[in-house]
Design an enzyme around this catalytic site. Structure first.
Site, PDB file in Angstrom:
ATOM      1  N   THR A  34       0.730  -1.207  -0.002  1.00 13.86           N
ATOM      2  CA  THR A  34      -0.022   0.189  -0.003  1.00 13.86           C
ATOM      3  C   THR A  34       1.014   1.450   0.114  1.00 13.86           C
ATOM      4  O   THR A  34       2.087   1.215   0.524  1.00 13.86           O
ATOM      5  CB  THR A  34      -0.751   0.138   1.319  1.00 13.86           C
ATOM      6  OG1 THR A  34      -1.778  -1.100   1.136  1.00 13.86           O
ATOM      7  CG2 THR A  34      -1.639   1.201   1.498  1.00 13.86           C
ATOM      8  N   GLY A  59      -5.017  -5.084   7.401  1.00 15.92           N
ATOM      9  CA  GLY A  59      -5.922  -4.301   7.250  1.00 15.92           C
ATOM     10  C   GLY A  59      -6.811  -4.491   8.415  1.00 15.92           C
ATOM     11  O   GLY A  59      -7.471  -3.784   9.163  1.00 15.92           O
TER      12      GLY A  59
HETATM   13  N1  ASP Z   1      -3.539  -2.374   4.535  1.00 18.45           N
HETATM   14  C1  ASP Z   1      -3.895  -2.905   3.145  1.00 18.45           C
HETATM   15  C2  ASP Z   1      -5.168  -3.833   3.515  1.00 18.45           C
HETATM   16  O1  ASP Z   1      -5.220  -4.549   4.423  1.00 18.45           O
HETATM   17  C3  ASP Z   1      -2.638  -3.767   2.773  1.00 18.45           C
HETATM   18  C4  ASP Z   1      -1.545  -3.260   2.761  1.00 18.45           C
HETATM   19  O2  ASP Z   1      -1.237  -2.359   3.525  1.00 18.45           O
HETATM   20  O3  ASP Z   1      -0.899  -3.295   1.740  1.00 18.45           O
HETATM   21  O4  ASP Z   1      -6.028  -4.048   2.353  1.00 18.45           O
END
Ligand code: ASP
Length: 332
Positions: free
Chosen positions: A197, A251
């Site tokens: 992300t 997440g």
């Molecule tokens: N936080 C994001 C999710 O759970 C994943 C990530 O940080 O790459 O969708």
């Protein structure tokens, strides 16, 4: 004697200048970015790949810095820093997003303005080239905060945002991750080892804060799963009274802890002088529940900091005080 002189100078300054003017004698700006956290091992990355990540992070940092250093807004800087990361297939956002179980790329993004806590977010969009721009349009041009799927795409066409075909988002390494996950019955954590992300947080010279986050979510996500990135208060939060936060990580845990808002609330209500303590404590809560990942934080005083409970986080920060760095591994 030295101490006395210092005390005297401080006292004289306090009498002759209001506290706020003293704090902000020189207008300051500050910016932090991330491109995901996770299990990152310096032994396992080639020098070329490392250089590619560092160059991409520096490029995003430069785009945001240019806006802040010339007096632009934190909101514009956040968008300017996130767009090149969304366009770079190295990161799990926009182009290069991970695949869902069904083999699609479904994108999430959110953005928040610390001036008035206006916010916009989208989830499950499949054709918007830069989802962070759609999130911002939701904030400015709709009466809502959070739009999903087809409705969000319909709104995007009304505000005439640039679209891209499914091939633009679909990249081979991400497809291989999905195939490996299915073939070996792996979890998305096993298959990716890291979260990709992207996010940015900024303070501008007018003292305004902003935060934004963009992602493809987690490999093999199904049943319309939504992570923390587009959830205001979990993956993104900005409030001029406390801080701006963008998160990356598993997440589900970030939603349960309400990470971004929790850090800001702690800073507003009790911990304003120790932002790193507040961020570390909240990340420790994530860890206690079994989650991992990290956050970037910028405060009204211009501190730009990271906190992560993984072995690395793709990250960078720059400030008007001359800080300029990009880093990947925890020891850096
Ligand atoms: N936080 C994001 C999710 O759970 C994943 C990530 O940080 O790459 O969708």
């Amino acid at each position: 004697m030295k101490t006395m002189i210092r005390l005297f100078v401080a006292a004289a300054f306090a009498v002759s200048a209001p506290a706020l003017a003293q704090d902000r004698a020189e207008p300051r700006w500050s910016l932090a970015i991330h491109g995901g956290a996770g299990t990152l091992d310096p032994e396992k990355i080639t020098p070329e790949r490392r250089a590619a990540y560092e160059a991409s992070l520096q490029n995003a940092l430069d785009a945001g810095k240019a806006i802040l250093a010339s007096g632009g807004s934190a909101m514009d800087a956040v968008k300017a820093a996130i767009i090149p990361l969304e366009d770079d297939p190295l990161f799990n956002a926009g182009r290069g997003a991970v695949f869902t179980w069904e083999g699609r790329n479904e994108l999430d993004a959110s953005i928040m303005d610390g001036r008035d806590r206006s916010a916009g977010a989208v989830t499950g969009v499949t054709s918007i080239k830069n989802p962070i721009l759609l999130a911002d349009k939701v904030r400015t041009d709709s009466p809502h905060v959070f739009l999903m799927g087809e409705g969000a795409e319909e709104f995007a066409s009304q505000v005439q945002l640039e679209t891209a075909s499914p091939e633009w988002f679909a990249t081979e390494p991400r497809r291989e991750s999905l195939e490996r996950m299915k073939a070996d019955a792996l979890s998305s954590i096993d298959v990716d080892h890291k979260f990709g992300t992207v996010g940015a947080v900024a303070l501008d010279m007018d003292g305004n804060l902003a935060a934004g986050t963009s992602t493809g979510g987690m490999t093999g996500k199904r049943w319309g799963r939504i992570g923390d990135a587009p959830v205001i208060g979990a993956g993104t939060y900005a409030d001029n009274r406390s801080c701006a936060v963008s998160a990356t990580g598993w997440g589900e845990f970030f939603i349960r802890v309400g990470v971004a808002k929790e850090i800001c609330s702690r800073l507003r209500l009790s911990n304003a002088d120790q932002p790193h303590v507040a961020a570390d404590e909240v990340m420790a809560e994530v860890k206690e529940l079994g989650g991992d990942g990290g956050v970037i934080v910028v405060t009204p005083k211009g501190e730009a900091l990271y906190s992560f409970n993984t072995t690395g986080m793709y990250r960078g920060r720059a400030t008007s005080e001359g800080v300029n760095e990009v880093a990947i591994f925890a020891a850096e």
